[in-house]
Design an enzyme around this catalytic site. Sequence first.
Site, PDB file in Angstrom:
ATOM      1  N   GLN A 296       0.820  -1.213   0.000  1.00 43.73           N
ATOM      2  CA  GLN A 296       0.000   0.000   0.000  1.00 43.73           C
ATOM      3  C   GLN A 296       0.858   1.269   0.000  1.00 43.73           C
ATOM      4  O   GLN A 296       1.833   1.370   0.747  1.00 43.73           O
ATOM      5  CB  GLN A 296      -0.920   0.023   1.221  1.00 43.73           C
ATOM      6  CG  GLN A 296      -1.904  -1.114   1.308  1.00 43.73           C
ATOM      7  CD  GLN A 296      -2.932  -1.134   0.206  1.00 43.73           C
ATOM      8  OE1 GLN A 296      -3.501  -2.178  -0.088  1.00 43.73           O
ATOM      9  NE2 GLN A 296      -3.176   0.004  -0.401  1.00 43.73           N
TER      10      GLN A 296
ATOM     11  N   GLY B 190      -6.098  -0.435  -8.850  1.00 44.56           N
ATOM     12  CA  GLY B 190      -7.069  -0.807  -7.830  1.00 44.56           C
ATOM     13  C   GLY B 190      -6.849  -0.099  -6.513  1.00 44.56           C
ATOM     14  O   GLY B 190      -5.826   0.541  -6.292  1.00 44.56           O
ATOM     15  N   ARG B 191      -7.873  -0.218  -5.651  1.00 52.49           N
ATOM     16  CA  ARG B 191      -7.835   0.405  -4.320  1.00 52.49           C
ATOM     17  C   ARG B 191      -7.392   1.858  -4.417  1.00 52.49           C
ATOM     18  O   ARG B 191      -6.508   2.306  -3.695  1.00 52.49           O
ATOM     19  CB  ARG B 191      -6.912  -0.368  -3.390  1.00 52.49           C
ATOM     20  CG  ARG B 191      -7.422  -1.752  -3.042  1.00 52.49           C
ATOM     21  CD  ARG B 191      -6.586  -2.395  -1.962  1.00 52.49           C
ATOM     22  NE  ARG B 191      -7.119  -3.711  -1.590  1.00 52.49           N
ATOM     23  CZ  ARG B 191      -6.588  -4.504  -0.673  1.00 52.49           C
ATOM     24  NH1 ARG B 191      -5.507  -4.108  -0.018  1.00 52.49           N
ATOM     25  NH2 ARG B 191      -7.112  -5.669  -0.398  1.00 52.49           N
ATOM     26  N   ALA B 192      -8.075   2.589  -5.256  1.00 51.42           N
ATOM     27  CA  ALA B 192      -7.640   3.961  -5.518  1.00 51.42           C
ATOM     28  C   ALA B 192      -8.746   4.987  -5.260  1.00 51.42           C
ATOM     29  O   ALA B 192      -9.078   5.761  -6.156  1.00 51.42           O
ATOM     30  CB  ALA B 192      -7.133   4.067  -6.967  1.00 51.42           C
TER      31      ALA B 192
ATOM     32  N   LEU C 272      -4.462   2.864  -1.959  1.00 55.01           N
ATOM     33  CA  LEU C 272      -4.811   3.328  -0.613  1.00 55.01           C
ATOM     34  C   LEU C 272      -5.834   2.377  -0.012  1.00 55.01           C
ATOM     35  O   LEU C 272      -6.825   2.018  -0.663  1.00 55.01           O
ATOM     36  CB  LEU C 272      -5.409   4.734  -0.618  1.00 55.01           C
ATOM     37  CG  LEU C 272      -4.571   5.891  -1.124  1.00 55.01           C
ATOM     38  CD1 LEU C 272      -5.036   6.300  -2.524  1.00 55.01           C
ATOM     39  CD2 LEU C 272      -4.682   7.100  -0.197  1.00 55.01           C
TER      40      LEU C 272
END
Length: 390
Positions: free
Chosen positions: A195, A253-255, A232
């Site tokens: 991360q 991803g995870r943005a 994040l």
Amino acid sequence: MYSFVLPFLATCLLSPVSAAGVTGQAFGFGQATTGGGNAAPQTPSSLQELTNWITDNVPRVILIDREWNFIGTEGSTSRNCCSQPTTTQCPGGTSAGQAWIQDTCDGGTWIPCTYDNAAQTPLRVGSNKSIVGVGNRGVLRGKGLNISGQTNIIIQNIHITDLNPQYVWGGDAITLDTTDNVWIDHNKFSLIGRQMIVSGWNRAGHVTISNNEFDGITRWSVGCNGKHYWTLLLLGQEDWYTFSGNWLHDVSGRAPHMGTDFTRSTNYFHGVNNYFENVDGHAFDVATNTWVLLEGNYFDNVRTPMTDTSLTSGAQLYTTSTINAASTCLSPLGYICEWNRLGGSTGAWPDRTDQSVLNGFSSLRQYLIGHTPVADVPNNVRARAGVGKL
């Protein structure tokens, strides 16, 4: 009437100095953050001195005027890592994958790997610190920052990079856990094993993440596409985030991802004037126990601006995609929200106007920030996000 001058513009154009060595002043949910305050700025002369100053309990303004390279300083570990057929071997992919540093390997095979230890042991930042890069020269290579059990911290104008990028679990750039009053501003994150910013299960508190560049270009990715997935992950116990003026590009991803049902958490997230560019995957992925107000964000060549599961997870969303939705903000928030815009993105942007979001943010009006027109976001953010742009 509420002023619509976005604080990151004021920071960049006016450059007010609120504390020694720090440019600008914290705003949004992290507005009470003063870091090292009026402590005299100091420039460390050795890696050990830098480490001591960051981790001690003395209020400090620490100037980073060079690249501090931690790679090799704590040795390396050779062991077996997990190789998964789709995320490590990458048949037909455009980049190498990432092997996994972990103790189980269900569905995969063990392969030999060697990783640097320094990225696995981030520096634990003491309270009342300002860690500030000088010009575009401030780099932390091979070592992240852990803000755990400490408060009142500013991280500004630093490039954090090269944390075992070929391995999942290779290292996190910034960790937030059991903290409060943090301002993460004008930094760059690249080549991170996992991360770029992550919160733990405990409270992250009041946090402003502003004007940062999240650069996902990499030779190793679990998507096998040369774009970093782990951007994040925000799921603390009791958190309030202002996310403003950030440039997230070439990620997948995870943005960001936010929220969890693992704990009875409460998370408020105000996302304003961020620029998402070349996202080969998803930007927003929102779980339950979250209240999310999004306005003036620009999605340029983004496959999935928001995941479908975000709409069914129990998350409370106000996505501001129509004139009516923007105008409805006026009474509870004191201003008209700015709409979010898709520019060349293949995915759709959801029209969600959960009244609970406006009700919740109405009691938090002192933390809300203004916005610029969404059409100006790509040029503004590319010009101002990242290091050397204070």
